[in-house]
Design a protein around this motif. Structure first.
Motif, short mmCIF file in Angstrom:
data_model
loop_
_atom_site.label_atom_id
_atom_site.label_comp_id
_atom_site.label_asym_id
_atom_site.label_seq_id
_atom_site.Cartn_x
_atom_site.Cartn_y
_atom_site.Cartn_z
N PHE A 33 0.83 -1.20 0.00
CA PHE A 33 0.00 0.00 0.00
C PHE A 33 0.87 1.26 0.00
N ILE A 79 -6.52 9.05 2.58
CA ILE A 79 -6.73 7.72 3.15
C ILE A 79 -5.46 7.08 3.68
N LEU A 80 -4.34 7.17 2.96
CA LEU A 80 -3.22 6.29 3.28
C LEU A 80 -2.43 6.65 4.54
N MET A 83 -4.22 5.16 7.37
CA MET A 83 -4.24 3.71 7.24
C MET A 83 -2.90 3.11 7.67
N HIS A 179 -13.27 -1.08 9.72
CA HIS A 179 -12.80 -0.59 8.43
C HIS A 179 -11.42 0.02 8.61
N SER A 180 -10.75 0.28 7.48
CA SER A 180 -9.41 0.89 7.54
C SER A 180 -9.47 2.40 7.33
N TYR A 181 -10.64 2.93 6.98
CA TYR A 181 -10.84 4.37 6.87
C TYR A 181 -12.30 4.67 7.13
N GLU A 183 -15.58 5.27 6.16
CA GLU A 183 -16.48 5.09 5.01
C GLU A 183 -17.92 5.29 5.47
N SER A 261 -16.73 -2.89 -5.09
CA SER A 261 -16.73 -2.39 -3.72
C SER A 261 -18.14 -2.08 -3.25
N SER A 280 -12.56 -2.17 -0.86
CA SER A 280 -12.81 -0.74 -0.65
C SER A 280 -11.49 0.04 -0.66
N SER A 281 -10.48 -0.52 -0.01
CA SER A 281 -9.18 0.15 0.05
C SER A 281 -8.53 0.20 -1.33
#
Length: 316
Positions: A33, A79-80, A83, A179-181, A183, A261, A280-281
């Motif tokens: 990532f 996002i990153l 994350m 989740h990782s962000y 959403e 997604s 999603s990511s």
């Protein structure tokens, strides 16, 4: 944090757990990532620099490409970093308002990118199907109007989503977001109250933006293909098709990932949660990573300018 009847009342902090079911390997998932993010930032920054400094690229096709690159930089950056903070530094907490801000920015930039892809398709449609009027139709004023229009459309349609969450939800079943962000649906599912309005509005926005854009992009390319295949000379057909191939690749990878997604998140109850989150990511990370590669490889003008930047010709 105040707890009332087993629910949490207006939490100030939420917790992102990353990728549920893969917590033990998240540190390794963060490596590709991070590589994708670095490539996306370098590639899109190069495209922006090349288009800004090379006057011959100050035409609609490349101006739209610059808009796309700027949007990709913003989307990746939204996002990153957070994350990777979850994956590598065990920093899952995020303020409630910051989470809503991240959600609003991500979905606004997604909607803006979809609008830019539509504008690019319309530009190719006019350039191939009505080339004599292309310069007249796609004037500088129209470019400004399209840029402002797709941005305002995204802002106007997306802003109510975080506002509805902020104003309607007071009680939360949990503060842990699977989740990782941040959403939209992942946050809505936390609420201990009626969420039908939020779900309906989310579907309305998704179908309004994606549905409208996909229909008109598809119609544009159908008409382009009809026009191209009617050209009498093979060389002219290949040249016209080559001007569109990069756009088609970007269009397909953006919307195919979007549909996977969207539908797995809402209707794929039998699919493991980590598949939802990974899709999603990737939907947010892959387009900014691939777009500069696709345009760098398939667009000769961009490729030549990048090569000239790194390997300038010496004067004799």
């Amino acid at each position: 944090m105040l707890t009332v009847n087993g629910s949490v009342f207006m939490p100030s902090v939420l917790t992102l757990i990353g990728i549920p079911g893969l917590e033990s390997v998240q540190c390794w998932i963060g490596i590709p990532f991070c590589v994708m993010y670095i490539i996306a930032m370098i590639g899109n920054s190069l495209i922006l620099f090349v288009i800004k400094t090379e006057e011959s690229l100050h035409i609609p096709m490349y101006i739209f490409l610059a808009m796309l690159a700027a949007t990709d930089v913003g989307l990746s950056t939204c996002i990153l970093p957070k994350m990777l903070g979850i994956f590598w530094f065990h920093s899952p907490n995020i303020f409630h308002d910051a989470c809503l801000l991240q959600m609003g920015l991500i979905h606004t930039l997604q909607a803006t990118e979809s609008g830019i892809l539509l504008a690019m398709a319309l530009d190719r449609y006019v350039a191939i199907c009505n080339p004599l009027r292309h310069a007249t139709i796609f004037s500088q004023q129209l470019l400004i109007n399209l840029g402002v229009g797709v941005t305002l459309r995204a802002i106007i349609l997306i802003i109510p989503a975080p506002l509805l969450i902020k104003c309607r939800f007071k009680h939360y079943r949990t503060t842990v977001i699977s989740h990782s962000y941040c959403e939209h649906m992942a946050i809505v599912k936390l609420a201990a109250e009626d969420v039908r309005i939020n779900k309906i509005y989310g579907l309305f926005v998704a179908f309004t933006i994606l549905g409208f854009d996909i229909i008109f992009i598809t119609l544009s390319y159908v008409q382009i293909f009809v026009t191209v295949f009617q050209l009498p000379q093979k060389e002219a057909r290949l040249k016209a098709f080559n001007t569109c191939i990069a756009h088609i690749c970007v269009f397909l990878q953006f919307y195919l990932l979007a549909f996977f997604s969207f539908f797995t998140h809402r209707f794929g109850s039998h699919i493991p949660p980590y598949v939802h989150i990974l899709l999603s990511s990737l939907y947010l990370l892959v387009p900014p990573f691939l777009n500069p590669i696709v345009y760098g490889v398939k667009t000769k003008q961009i490729r030549d300018q990048v090569l000239k930047l790194f390997f300038p010709k010496k004067d004799c």
